[in-house]
Design a protein around this motif. Structure first.
Motif, short mmCIF file in Angstrom:
data_model
loop_
_atom_site.label_atom_id
_atom_site.label_comp_id
_atom_site.label_asym_id
_atom_site.label_seq_id
_atom_site.Cartn_x
_atom_site.Cartn_y
_atom_site.Cartn_z
N ALA A 60 0.84 -1.45 0.07
CA ALA A 60 0.09 0.08 0.20
C ALA A 60 0.81 1.27 0.01
N LEU A 61 1.80 1.35 0.74
CA LEU A 61 2.61 2.37 0.85
C LEU A 61 3.33 2.49 -0.39
N ALA A 62 3.99 1.49 -1.17
CA ALA A 62 4.56 1.64 -2.35
C ALA A 62 3.74 2.09 -3.51
N ARG A 63 2.51 1.84 -3.54
CA ARG A 63 1.58 2.43 -4.24
C ARG A 63 1.30 3.91 -4.11
N ASP A 64 1.16 4.10 -2.88
CA ASP A 64 0.96 5.44 -2.56
C ASP A 64 2.24 6.55 -3.01
N LEU A 65 3.25 5.98 -2.92
CA LEU A 65 4.70 6.79 -3.26
C LEU A 65 4.89 6.62 -4.71
N GLY A 66 4.09 5.69 -5.64
CA GLY A 66 4.39 5.52 -6.87
C GLY A 66 5.36 4.56 -7.56
N LEU A 67 5.92 3.65 -6.41
CA LEU A 67 6.85 3.09 -6.49
C LEU A 67 6.43 1.60 -7.23
N PRO A 68 7.07 0.87 -7.90
CA PRO A 68 6.66 -0.72 -8.29
C PRO A 68 6.34 -1.32 -6.83
N ALA A 69 5.04 -2.03 -7.20
CA ALA A 69 4.74 -2.83 -5.86
C ALA A 69 4.69 -4.22 -6.28
N GLN A 70 5.28 -4.85 -6.94
CA GLN A 70 5.36 -6.29 -7.25
C GLN A 70 5.59 -7.13 -6.09
N ASP A 71 5.14 -8.19 -5.69
CA ASP A 71 5.50 -8.93 -4.71
C ASP A 71 6.82 -9.24 -4.43
N GLY A 72 7.64 -8.89 -3.52
CA GLY A 72 9.07 -9.07 -3.17
C GLY A 72 9.90 -8.28 -3.90
N ARG A 73 9.46 -7.46 -4.68
CA ARG A 73 10.43 -6.69 -5.56
C ARG A 73 10.50 -5.11 -5.55
N ILE A 74 9.94 -4.77 -4.05
CA ILE A 74 9.58 -3.06 -4.12
C ILE A 74 10.98 -2.72 -3.77
N PRO A 75 11.54 -1.82 -4.52
CA PRO A 75 12.81 -1.44 -4.09
C PRO A 75 13.15 -0.53 -3.04
N TRP A 76 12.99 -0.91 -2.03
CA TRP A 76 12.98 0.03 -0.82
C TRP A 76 14.33 0.57 -0.54
N ALA A 77 15.40 -0.22 -0.50
CA ALA A 77 16.68 0.20 -0.35
C ALA A 77 17.18 1.37 -1.45
N ALA A 78 16.93 1.09 -2.66
CA ALA A 78 17.27 2.13 -3.88
C ALA A 78 16.32 3.40 -3.33
N TRP A 79 15.25 3.14 -2.82
CA TRP A 79 14.27 4.61 -2.66
C TRP A 79 14.93 5.02 -1.53
N TYR A 80 15.27 4.25 -0.52
CA TYR A 80 16.24 4.83 0.82
C TYR A 80 17.23 5.89 0.07
N ARG A 81 17.98 5.09 -0.81
CA ARG A 81 19.02 5.97 -1.24
C ARG A 81 18.70 7.23 -1.87
N HIS A 82 17.67 7.21 -2.88
CA HIS A 82 17.28 8.40 -3.37
C HIS A 82 16.39 9.32 -2.31
N GLN A 83 16.24 9.19 -1.47
CA GLN A 83 15.49 9.91 -0.33
C GLN A 83 16.95 10.56 0.36
N GLN A 84 17.80 9.72 0.60
CA GLN A 84 19.20 10.33 1.05
C GLN A 84 19.80 11.27 0.24
N GLY A 85 19.26 11.40 -1.14
CA GLY A 85 19.79 12.49 -2.33
C GLY A 85 21.18 12.00 -2.73
#
Length: 324
Positions: A60-85
């Motif tokens: 649900a959070l991935a969809r709200d953020l506009g991120l890919p939401a396929q099961d097991g393949r939500i790129p949280w680490a890459a998103w974290y780096r993006h958020q850190q600039g």
């Protein structure tokens, strides 16, 4: 819904016996009043199973953020780096959590990494020990937190990984990537074996044992994936919904008394605040997540039938809990 105040509640309910008992006679008056005012959104979950790699609140959070939401393949680490600039550099990333696997004759249980007592110095020392082994497979490890590092490498581009929450205090074998279907998973399985052999007799763990600390004998990879080359507008402009973790923290410890108390506090705090905003005419969204599904509700005109049903069903949440 960028202008909408959004409250996303993980672990709002569970099918476990302990949770069902905790729900008995649980009074959540502000939640029931809020649900009576809101209209349901289309179902968010595309799985409906508690065996999925990604939890409903992650999807649900991935969809709200506009991120890919396929099961097991939500790129949280890459998103974290993006958020850190930090630049993506077209590389796939994953979170890497050093941990302890407790092995018995019929279970391999992942203990809570927070019980390891790893501080920054110990975590960095361990990182220096294991990094060369992973480098041989094109994986670079970077320190981020004592119990969470960042791992970069092509291995993580298409690798489905289970959320740490899914496997915590459970048998890891049910949550390992499928080595029969994914070549990258075979590499990960081999690295697990190599790390266990490396750390079993290593001086790092000998010293921890001498000081009465748990040994570190394995790791868990999660949040793996690659950000899209061009993030959709929803991702670049997204504001993360408010998502309190008190219910999650209690549920993962199977502490259902604390979970019940956390619900009471949430109802009197964030839920009551959202209700006041809804009553004042502010656009709001509420997402309730369990271990199987997520249900979302938003400010919208309600039909006469919905208003009547809301009037005669004061305990709306109790009607919804089994759907989560």
């Amino acid at each position: 819904m960028s202008d909408t105040t959004h409250l996303l509640i993980p672990y709002a309910a569970s099918a476990s016996e302990g949770c069902q008992q905790a729900l008995q006679d649980l009074a959540l008056p502000h939640l029931d009043r809020l649900l009576a005012r809101l209209s349901p959104l289309p179902a968010l979950s595309d799985n409906g199973e508690d065996t999925s790699f990604s939890t409903p609140h992650e999807r649900a959070l991935a969809r709200d953020l506009g991120l890919p939401a396929q099961d097991g393949r939500i790129p949280w680490a890459a998103w974290y780096r993006h958020q850190q600039g930090l630049a993506a550099d077209g590389q796939a990333w994953a979170f890497f959590t050093p941990c302890q696997w407790q092995v018995t004759t019929d279970h391999v249980t992942l203990r809570d990494p927070e019980t390891l007592g790893l501080d920054e110095a110990a975590s960095r020392a361990l990182l220096a020990i294991v990094s060369p082994w992973f480098a041989e497979d094109g994986i670079t490890l970077h320190y981020d937190q004592p119990t969470r590092w960042l791992a970069g490498g092509a291995l993580f581009a298409q690798l489905a990984t289970a959320s740490l929450e899914r496997v915590l205090l459970r048998d890891v074998r049910a949550w390992m990537p499928d080595a029969r279907a994914e070549p990258a998973a075979r590499t990960l399985h081999r690295l697990h074996s190599e790390m266990q052999m490396l750390l079993y007799t290593h001086a790092f763990n000998d010293e921890r044992t001498a000081h009465g600390l748990p040994v570190v004998n394995s790791f868990w990879v999660h949040g793996a994936g690659l950000l899209p080359e061009a993030l959709p507008p929803a991702a670049s402009k997204a504001v993360t919904p408010t998502h309190p973790t008190t219910l999650r923290d209690a549920a993962l410890r199977d502490d259902w008394r604390a979970w019940r108390a956390a619900w009471t506090a949430l109802d009197a705090g964030p839920v009551a605040d959202l209700l006041r905003q809804a009553e004042a005419g502010t656009a709001v969204q509420l997402t309730l997540c369990g271990e199987r599904n997520a249900l979302a509700f938003h400010s919208a005109p309600r039909t006469l039938t919905q208003r009547i049903q809301g009037f005669f069903k004061p305990s709306r949440f109790m009607d919804l809990r089994n759907q989560l």
